[in-house]
Write a protein that holds these residues in place. Sequence first.
Motif, short mmCIF file in Angstrom:
data_model
loop_
_atom_site.label_atom_id
_atom_site.label_comp_id
_atom_site.label_asym_id
_atom_site.label_seq_id
_atom_site.Cartn_x
_atom_site.Cartn_y
_atom_site.Cartn_z
N TRP A 293 4.90 6.81 9.63
CA TRP A 293 5.60 5.98 8.03
C TRP A 293 5.41 5.37 8.43
O TRP A 293 5.63 4.39 9.72
CB TRP A 293 6.93 6.93 8.66
N VAL A 294 5.31 3.99 7.30
CA VAL A 294 4.73 2.69 7.09
C VAL A 294 5.85 1.54 7.17
O VAL A 294 6.04 2.22 5.40
CB VAL A 294 3.66 2.38 7.08
N GLY A 295 5.93 0.61 7.59
CA GLY A 295 7.30 0.38 6.70
C GLY A 295 8.09 -1.86 7.82
O GLY A 295 7.32 -1.62 9.23
N TRP A 296 8.30 -1.61 7.57
CA TRP A 296 9.73 -3.12 7.74
C TRP A 296 10.28 -2.37 8.95
O TRP A 296 11.19 -1.77 8.41
CB TRP A 296 9.61 -4.03 7.26
N ALA A 297 11.16 -2.51 10.23
CA ALA A 297 12.41 -2.83 11.06
C ALA A 297 13.00 -2.88 10.36
O ALA A 297 14.27 -2.89 11.23
CB ALA A 297 11.78 -2.99 12.69
N GLY A 298 13.41 -3.96 9.61
CA GLY A 298 14.44 -4.54 8.54
C GLY A 298 14.87 -5.98 9.74
O GLY A 298 16.21 -6.92 9.13
N GLU B 105 11.50 11.22 16.67
CA GLU B 105 11.76 12.41 17.07
C GLU B 105 10.40 13.11 15.50
O GLU B 105 11.15 13.52 14.72
CB GLU B 105 12.94 12.48 15.84
N GLY B 106 9.66 12.88 16.59
CA GLY B 106 8.29 13.30 16.08
C GLY B 106 7.39 13.18 15.25
O GLY B 106 6.42 13.33 14.66
N THR B 107 8.58 11.85 14.51
CA THR B 107 7.10 10.68 13.69
C THR B 107 6.78 9.90 14.39
O THR B 107 7.57 8.94 14.92
CB THR B 107 8.28 10.70 12.51
N HIS B 108 5.62 9.50 13.88
CA HIS B 108 4.82 8.04 14.16
C HIS B 108 5.18 6.87 13.48
O HIS B 108 4.47 6.92 12.14
CB HIS B 108 3.34 8.28 14.24
N LEU B 109 5.99 6.45 13.75
CA LEU B 109 6.19 5.09 12.64
C LEU B 109 5.47 3.55 13.47
O LEU B 109 5.24 3.22 14.67
CB LEU B 109 8.11 4.46 13.24
N VAL B 110 5.28 2.79 12.62
CA VAL B 110 4.26 1.82 11.75
C VAL B 110 4.68 0.69 11.42
O VAL B 110 4.83 0.46 10.69
CB VAL B 110 2.66 2.58 11.41
N PRO B 111 5.18 0.16 12.45
CA PRO B 111 6.37 -1.47 11.89
C PRO B 111 4.96 -1.99 11.31
O PRO B 111 4.47 -2.81 11.98
CB PRO B 111 6.63 -1.65 13.46
N VAL B 112 5.87 -2.66 9.81
CA VAL B 112 5.33 -4.34 9.12
C VAL B 112 5.82 -5.39 10.02
O VAL B 112 6.89 -5.38 9.11
CB VAL B 112 4.52 -3.78 8.31
N TYR C 39 4.65 -12.06 -1.61
CA TYR C 39 4.61 -10.44 -2.65
C TYR C 39 2.95 -9.53 -2.57
O TYR C 39 2.53 -8.68 -1.97
CB TYR C 39 4.76 -10.14 -4.09
N VAL C 40 2.08 -10.36 -2.66
CA VAL C 40 0.42 -10.16 -2.64
C VAL C 40 0.11 -10.10 -1.17
O VAL C 40 -0.56 -9.18 -0.85
CB VAL C 40 -0.28 -10.55 -3.77
N LYS C 41 0.12 -10.67 -0.48
CA LYS C 41 0.55 -10.96 0.73
C LYS C 41 0.65 -10.57 1.63
O LYS C 41 0.11 -9.21 2.15
CB LYS C 41 0.89 -12.61 1.68
N VAL C 42 2.05 -10.14 1.88
CA VAL C 42 3.05 -8.89 2.50
C VAL C 42 2.52 -7.12 2.07
O VAL C 42 2.59 -6.12 2.81
CB VAL C 42 4.47 -8.67 2.20
N ASN C 43 2.40 -7.12 0.38
CA ASN C 43 1.69 -5.87 -0.11
C ASN C 43 0.43 -5.69 0.52
O ASN C 43 0.46 -4.25 1.03
CB ASN C 43 1.73 -5.99 -1.95
N GLN C 44 -0.46 -6.30 0.53
CA GLN C 44 -1.83 -6.60 1.77
C GLN C 44 -1.58 -5.74 2.98
O GLN C 44 -2.45 -4.91 3.35
CB GLN C 44 -2.59 -8.00 1.36
N ARG C 45 -0.69 -6.25 3.46
CA ARG C 45 -0.23 -5.99 5.36
C ARG C 45 0.54 -5.10 5.39
O ARG C 45 -0.23 -3.99 5.60
CB ARG C 45 1.09 -7.32 5.48
N PHE C 46 1.14 -4.50 4.42
CA PHE C 46 1.01 -2.75 4.32
C PHE C 46 0.61 -1.70 3.69
O PHE C 46 -0.28 -0.95 4.81
CB PHE C 46 2.75 -2.72 2.83
N ALA C 47 -0.75 -2.28 2.81
CA ALA C 47 -2.18 -1.66 3.00
C ALA C 47 -2.79 -1.54 3.61
O ALA C 47 -3.38 -0.26 3.82
CB ALA C 47 -2.17 -2.43 1.51
N ASP C 48 -2.97 -2.80 4.60
CA ASP C 48 -3.53 -2.83 5.47
C ASP C 48 -3.54 -1.62 6.65
O ASP C 48 -4.06 -0.90 7.47
CB ASP C 48 -4.14 -3.90 5.95
N ALA C 49 -1.84 -1.82 7.12
CA ALA C 49 -1.26 -1.23 7.94
C ALA C 49 -1.34 0.90 7.72
O ALA C 49 -1.95 2.10 8.43
CB ALA C 49 0.13 -1.15 8.30
N ALA C 50 -1.11 1.00 6.56
CA ALA C 50 -1.36 2.11 6.06
C ALA C 50 -3.05 2.62 6.07
O ALA C 50 -3.21 3.80 6.54
CB ALA C 50 -1.03 2.75 4.24
#
Length: 477
Positions: free
Chosen positions: A51-56, A68-75, A115-126
């Motif tokens: 699961w790729v996402g921001w930690a908040g 709990e069994g899921t690999h978490l990838v923080p952005v 928005y473009v820059k952050v979307n690219q960061r999420f895409a790269d992590a995925a």
Amino acid sequence: MTQAEFVVVANRLPVDRIADADPDDEGGWRRSPGGLVTALEPVMRKAEGAWVGWAGQADLDLEPFDFEGTHLVPVNLSADDVENYYEGFSNDTIWPLYHDVIAAPRFKRQWWEAYVKVNQRFADAAADVAAENAIVWVQDYQLQLVPKMLREARPDLTIGYFHHIPFPAYGLYSQLPWRRQVLEGLLGADVIGFQRVADAGNFARAVRRQLRYETKASGISVPDGAGGTRTALAKAFPISIDADSYIELAQRPDIQARALEIRESLGNPKKILLGVDRLDYTKGIRHRLKAFGELLEDGRVSVDDVTLVQVASPSRERVEAYIQLRDEIELTVGRINGDYDTMGHTAIRYLHQAYPREEMVALYLAADVMLVTALRDGMNLVAKEYVASRVDNRGVLVLSEFAGAADELGSAILVNPHDIDGLKDAVMRAIDMPAGEQGRRMRALRRRVREHDVEDWSRDFLDALAVFHDRAKAVTA
């Protein structure tokens, strides 16, 4: 690095950080509440997913970790990213534009660039965490550019995208300066899911008008970059809730006792009306308060007999439109209560707080009438939560026809919340509804919610995506 066969990409990770805990300690996190996390948990476990996402939290730089069994990838998002990508473009441009311009969207180039820059960061992590030929499922309006970015980086992937909020009619959507880029971003996915048939239709019309691509029920023809075309499917997949968990809570004696306590604390009125919303201008809270205030003024209801409980959980408290909304609602509540409260009874019990699920189910059991008066809503899961919780087959749901849930919950009293007189009449009809009619309507509503729960939603979407995945595997075999 862990390579996952199934990857979810969402704005937020499925965990919340426990205050003052070490962020590198698995015990420092707890699973987030919410239907999406619940729906995908079994899929993630089975597929050894990531699961790729921001930690908040801004400027929290974390390494990937397992929970709990899921690999978490923080952005990581900086404070500037949060201000421009999240509060700015996502929630002050896209959110109001896609919700029928109830509030005016603001179009700022620096927000779009973030928005473009952050979307690219999420895409790269995925792209980094996805195994060869993996399935990637992107979630919601904060990440509309990620599908195309992912396809360009990893053409081997099968990509899904689900849009949790409405997609606007073309006349509104066309205002967006970056309308072509967003459509092209979404069409990077093989399956683009929407809450309502009307949303999928709005998207297809925007594609035809802006990009001139051929759109059919069987799919949208999208140039593949190599002189050919591929097919993308845009279709409605209405989301739902984990109905069984609400039923189990509603049957617990302690929660049923708490529901009685709530009625007692309100002075045991004959009828309790309930609104449960994030504090958001799309939810129609002002319209609901106006209608209830006029019913009191007209003498059609009495403060001794009827109380409105309005839960409005805090939301986007740094965005100006939300600051103004909170002030306006609190002034309205104060005025109505000042005019109509007695020593023993309050007209409106206003609660600007979030509550745990157990307390919400107790509120649902205590409430005779549930008011969902959204001016525009992708789905509105509160309507389904209320229905699932009513194990006694009593209670009345008053539901805006502009919420996605109205497509499924036709046995509710459907209303146009802009029609204040019609809304007042609907509230009175709900208050006066005989027990027999309540039972007939509620049984039909509960049958729908139980038959189409959140597991069905995720299974339907992933089954559609599997067709593309199998096709891609056959081509590469």
